[in-house]
Design an enzyme around this catalytic site. Structure first.
Site, short mmCIF file in Angstrom:
data_model
loop_
_atom_site.label_atom_id
_atom_site.label_comp_id
_atom_site.label_asym_id
_atom_site.label_seq_id
_atom_site.Cartn_x
_atom_site.Cartn_y
_atom_site.Cartn_z
N PHE A 84 -17.96 19.54 3.24
CA PHE A 84 -16.67 18.22 2.85
C PHE A 84 -15.00 19.00 3.60
O PHE A 84 -15.02 19.33 3.78
CB PHE A 84 -16.26 18.15 1.45
CG PHE A 84 -15.34 17.80 1.46
CD1 PHE A 84 -15.49 15.79 1.81
CD2 PHE A 84 -14.06 17.96 0.73
CE1 PHE A 84 -14.41 15.03 0.92
CE2 PHE A 84 -12.99 16.86 0.12
CZ PHE A 84 -13.55 15.93 0.31
N LYS A 103 -10.73 28.96 4.46
CA LYS A 103 -10.03 29.16 2.96
C LYS A 103 -10.86 30.92 2.37
O LYS A 103 -9.81 31.38 1.94
CB LYS A 103 -10.73 28.09 1.93
CG LYS A 103 -10.02 27.91 0.70
CD LYS A 103 -10.49 26.94 -0.18
CE LYS A 103 -9.33 26.70 -1.23
NZ LYS A 103 -9.82 25.88 -2.39
N MET A 163 9.03 -2.89 25.77
CA MET A 163 9.33 -1.98 27.49
C MET A 163 8.03 -2.40 28.32
O MET A 163 7.73 -2.88 28.89
CB MET A 163 9.11 -0.85 27.57
CG MET A 163 8.26 0.03 28.75
SD MET A 163 10.15 -0.19 29.71
CE MET A 163 11.00 1.11 29.49
C1 LIG Z 1 1.57 5.26 19.84
C2 LIG Z 1 1.57 4.76 21.72
N1 LIG Z 1 1.33 3.19 21.60
C3 LIG Z 1 1.55 2.58 22.45
C4 LIG Z 1 2.07 3.28 23.29
C5 LIG Z 1 2.35 3.15 24.27
N2 LIG Z 1 4.18 1.80 25.06
C6 LIG Z 1 5.35 2.28 25.09
S1 LIG Z 1 6.73 1.34 25.01
C7 LIG Z 1 5.87 0.43 23.53
C8 LIG Z 1 6.91 -0.49 23.31
C9 LIG Z 1 7.70 0.00 22.68
O1 LIG Z 1 8.28 -1.02 21.45
P1 LIG Z 1 9.53 0.02 20.58
O2 LIG Z 1 9.17 0.80 19.58
O3 LIG Z 1 10.16 -1.76 19.98
O4 LIG Z 1 10.89 -0.16 21.72
P2 LIG Z 1 11.15 -1.15 22.66
O5 LIG Z 1 10.59 -1.09 23.76
O6 LIG Z 1 11.53 -1.92 22.05
O7 LIG Z 1 12.73 -0.24 22.37
C10 LIG Z 1 4.55 0.60 23.43
C11 LIG Z 1 3.67 0.12 22.93
C12 LIG Z 1 2.82 4.46 23.18
N3 LIG Z 1 3.89 4.51 24.36
N4 LIG Z 1 3.04 5.44 22.15
#
Ligand SMILES: Cc1ncc(C[n+]2csc(CCOP(=O)(O)OP(=O)(O)O)c2C)c(N)n1
Ligand SMILES: [Mg+2]
Lengths: 163, 563
Positions: free
Chosen positions: B112, B162, B477
């Site tokens: 577990f 543990k 992005m």
């Molecule tokens: C854990 C994770 N999942 C997916 C991504 C791919 N990714 C890079 S930037 C982004 C968008 C981030 O969106 P937000 O936090 O709203 O930031 P913004 O670019 O809008 O400033 C994603 C999905 C990542 N870098 N990390």
């Protein structure tokens, strides 16, 4: 280019998986890998045969050196080391083939290490070329099973792999 | 006198000077937590998710330079740490992760809450231990800290069953440690240092390129002395920001995919690149065959594997950056050269690039531009001690571009792995270490939702971090890439379905604020800065603002989209 690399490692839990993981994680090839203890039971010696251009081989040796458990890495230079491999080969030993098998074994300075009514098990050691030569000769007679150790290697002359 | 394994573990941590543990209890850890009960010399920060514990330890480590420590239970507790460990590993952050494990006689039986965490994390730890005997705990802790903090730093995991924590042994903490298979090189080769200085004397367009290694080796001071002597301009990777004063004349900003125009042009035209503590990540080099085509390359790094991995070095120098720059500073003085004035023309050329295409955005009368918010944070906190963490995405790149980091260890960001959800827990870790500094998490609306639960941690432990959400209602992005390269087909990047961040903050017991117009920005930022409890500021920004410059993937870094 093929390279033969000798590595001294701490005989720690998981060390083999660290090394094989390094090769798989970075997309390096392993043609063969052999490992066993040295006279110091705390240290194991590995021989890895790998392939790659100079840049890849440089990365491989650097990455190996970077592993915490690795004590020493040597990429053997062509012509300056001896290497051997051992193979066990089980062949069909029907009545009509037996003499031929023994003759070929003799030529390659092999040894029959086990006999049964239908099979011979033969041990050959030597360079990879020699072992492949033997296998090619014996193949038409019917190989049932084969086990090879992979290459082990050592520098010629005074040089030695010390920690 | 004999002690329990749990007690030995905590005593060993104290010997290492640990003052804070970020953790989360569970069955396999109950004996260890029992020792922590009422323990006053070590502060335990109870997080809300184990990923948060690792990022918080990471933020603590990046901001202090000391190893961060986290403590999690076996099985799911351990597997929840993987992203955090990989994040720290990619950015070479010193950290100790202690994981509980099932009893030794159960290991391998699918017991577990058993997970082979040593196996799972092997590719993303610098080293790891499974402690099999109580008497090995002290030695293991000693070695783990030594490995995590020396050479190229990194996370080290200690898995403790543990029964090893309940067993007893005599406690004596090793005074020193030496590991025959582990001997990092610190001293740079003197001959190579001379060669480097010779190359500088012959160069006409030299450029210093710094990365995270400058910060890891505490080399910022030596670097400043170096540039004070030689007047060579400096560009930085994302990880190097803060390693050279962001407001210095010689600083050209970040280079690479979202680097400044003049930094990337300088990189392309330099004839001598002095690369320090960098690994030539693809986000920096762009198309590698067109990277710094005219340059001779001096590469200083403690990690031999990063030298000539992506970019061949002409003058490699393996060792500690701070030590090597110090050597260079001494050698320089002996060379008869007009170091100060030598590269005047080159600096003028760079100045022209800078004037032709500076970082820019247009702040209109109503809609808030994200870059403006970042500039305002900088302006309003000038003269104060500030630490800024970021999430990942546009928010991260704008912060790197528009917030001039003046000192090392003030910018916390997941560079190598690019982990969304890093910023808030990292900010918490830094705030624990520096209760009197202003600690921000400049966030995206997407990223913040990945570890938003840590608001409860901040509230419980009275850590007044300031989360500034640049809320564009998009995974911005990714949307930007879709706009540029996929015909604006915004596939699954619209995230307007989001909580009311103000109410959410209030529900957690934090302060919630919102700005929807430019005129409100200063007011909410002021309130956030003055707040003594954790704050979340929901800043509604221009939804489709883009990060410029941008080097399209696979392009050369001098081929930038500028607007
Ligand atoms: C854990 C994770 N999942 C997916 C991504 C791919 N990714 C890079 S930037 C982004 C968008 C981030 O969106 P937000 O936090 O709203 O930031 P913004 O670019 O809008 O400033 C994603 C999905 C990542 N870098 N990390
Ligand atoms: Mg967003």
């Amino acid at each position: 280019m093929r390279h033969t690399i000798s590595i001294l490692v701490e005989n720690h839990f998981g060390v083999l998986s660290r090394i094989s993981g390094l090769f798989s994680g970075r997309g390096f090839n392993i043609d063969s890998l052999s490992v066993a203890e040295t006279i110091d039971a705390g240290i194991s010696r590995m021989t890895i045969v790998t392939r790659g251009n100079d840049q890849v081989i440089e990365q491989i040796t650097k990455q190996l050196n970077k592993l915490v458990d690795v004590i020493k890495v040597v990429d053997h230079t062509e012509g300056e080391f001896v290497s051997r491999e051992l193979a066990l080969i089980k062949v069909n030993a029907e009545e009509k083939n037996r003499d031929e098998i023994l003759r070929i074994t003799d030529i390659f300075r092999g040894k029959v290490v086990d006999v049964s009514p239908q099979t011979y098990t033969i041990e050959v050691t030597g360079t990879q070329d020699k072992i492949e030569g033997f296998i090619n000769m014996i193949r038409p007679l019917g190989i049932k099973e084969i086990a090879r150790t992979g290459r082990v290697a050592m520098s010629r002359g005074m040089k030695s792999l010390k920690n | 006198m004999k002690m329990s394994g749990s007690k030995i573990l905590i005593e060993s941590l104290r010997k290492e000077g640990v003052d804070t543990i970020f953790g989360y209890p569970g069955g396999a850890l109950i004996p260890i937590y029992d020792v922590l009960y009422g323990e006053e010399s070590i502060r335990h920060i109870l997080v809300r998710h184990e990923q948060g514990a690792v990022h918080a330890a990471d933020g603590y480590a990046r901001s202090t330079g000391k190893a961060g420590v986290c403590l999690v239970t076996s099985g799911p507790g351990a597997t929840n740490t993987v992203t955090g460990i990989a994040t720290a590993y990619m950015d070479s952050i010193p950290m100790i992760i202690i994981t509980g494990q099932v009893n030794t006689n159960m290991i391998g039986n699918d017991a577990f809450q058993e997970a082979d965490i040593v196996g799972i994390t092997r590719p993303c730890t610098k080293y790891s231990y499974l402690v099999k005997r109580t008497e090995d705990i002290a030695q293991t802790v000693k070695e783990a800290f030594y490995i995590a903090t020396t050479g190229k730093p990194g996370p080290v995991l200690i898995d403790i069953p543990k029964d090893v924590t309940t067993g007893t042994a005599k406690f004596s903490y090793p005074e020193s440690v030496s590991i025959r298979s582990y001997n990092p090189t610190y001293k740079g080769h003197v001959g190579q240092v001379k060669k480097a200085v010779d190359a500088m004397a012959k160069a006409t367009k030299p450029l210093i390129f710094i990365g995270g290694g400058i910060i890891a080796s505490d080399a910022a001071g030596q670097l400043k002395k170096f540039t004070d002597q030689v007047n060579i301009p400096v560009v930085s990777s994302l990880m190097g920001l803060g390693g050279f004063p962001g407001d210095n004349e010689l600083f050209l900003g970040m280079c690479g995919m979202h680097g400044t125009y003049h930094a990337n042009m300088a990189m392309t035209h330099t004839d001598l690149l002095i690369a320090i503590g960098v690994r030539f990540d693809d986000r920096v080099t762009g198309n590698i065959s067109k990277f710094a085509p005219n340059a001779k390359i001096i590469h200083i790094d403690i990690d031999p594997t990063s030298i000539s991995k992506n970019v061949p070095a002409d003058i490699p120098i393996v060792g500690d950056a701070s030590d090597i720059i110090k050597n260079m500073n001494e050698v320089l003085k002996k060379v008869d050269c007009n170091w100060k004035g030598m590269y005047k023309k080159w600096l003028e050329e760079i100045g022209d690039w800078k004037r032709s295409n500076p970082l820019h955005y247009k702040q209109g009368k109503t809609t808030i531009k994200p870059q403006y918010v970042i500039e305002q944070i900088y302006e309003m906190t000038k003269g104060k001690s500030v630490i800024v963490a970021t999430e990942v995405g546009q928010n991260q790149m704008w912060t790197a571009q528009f917030f001039p980091f003046l000192e090392p260890r003030t910018f916390l960001t997941s560079g190598g792995l690019g982990t969304m959800g890093y910023g808030l827990p990292a900010a918490i870790g830094a705030q624990v270490a520096f209760p009197n500094k202003l600690v921000f998490d400049i966030a995206g609306d997407g990223s913040i939702q990945m570890n938003i639960q840590e608001l409860a941690t901040a509230v419980q432990h009275k850590l007044p971090v300031k989360v500034i959400i640049l809320n564009n209602g998009y995974l911005g992005m990714v949307r930007q890439w879709q706009e540029f390269f996929f015909d604006k087909r915004y596939s699954h990047t619209d995230m307007q379905a989001q909580p009311d961040f103000v109410k959410l903050a209030e529900a957690y017991g934090a302060l919630g604020l919102r700005a929807t117009k430019v005129s409100e920005v200063n007011d909410v930022l002021k309130k956030a800065i003055e707040a003594t409890i954790p704050v979340v500021v929901d800043v509604r920004v221009d939804r489709e603002e883009n990060v410029y410059p941008m080097v399209p993937a696979g392009g050369a870094i001098n081929e930038m989209l500028l607007a």
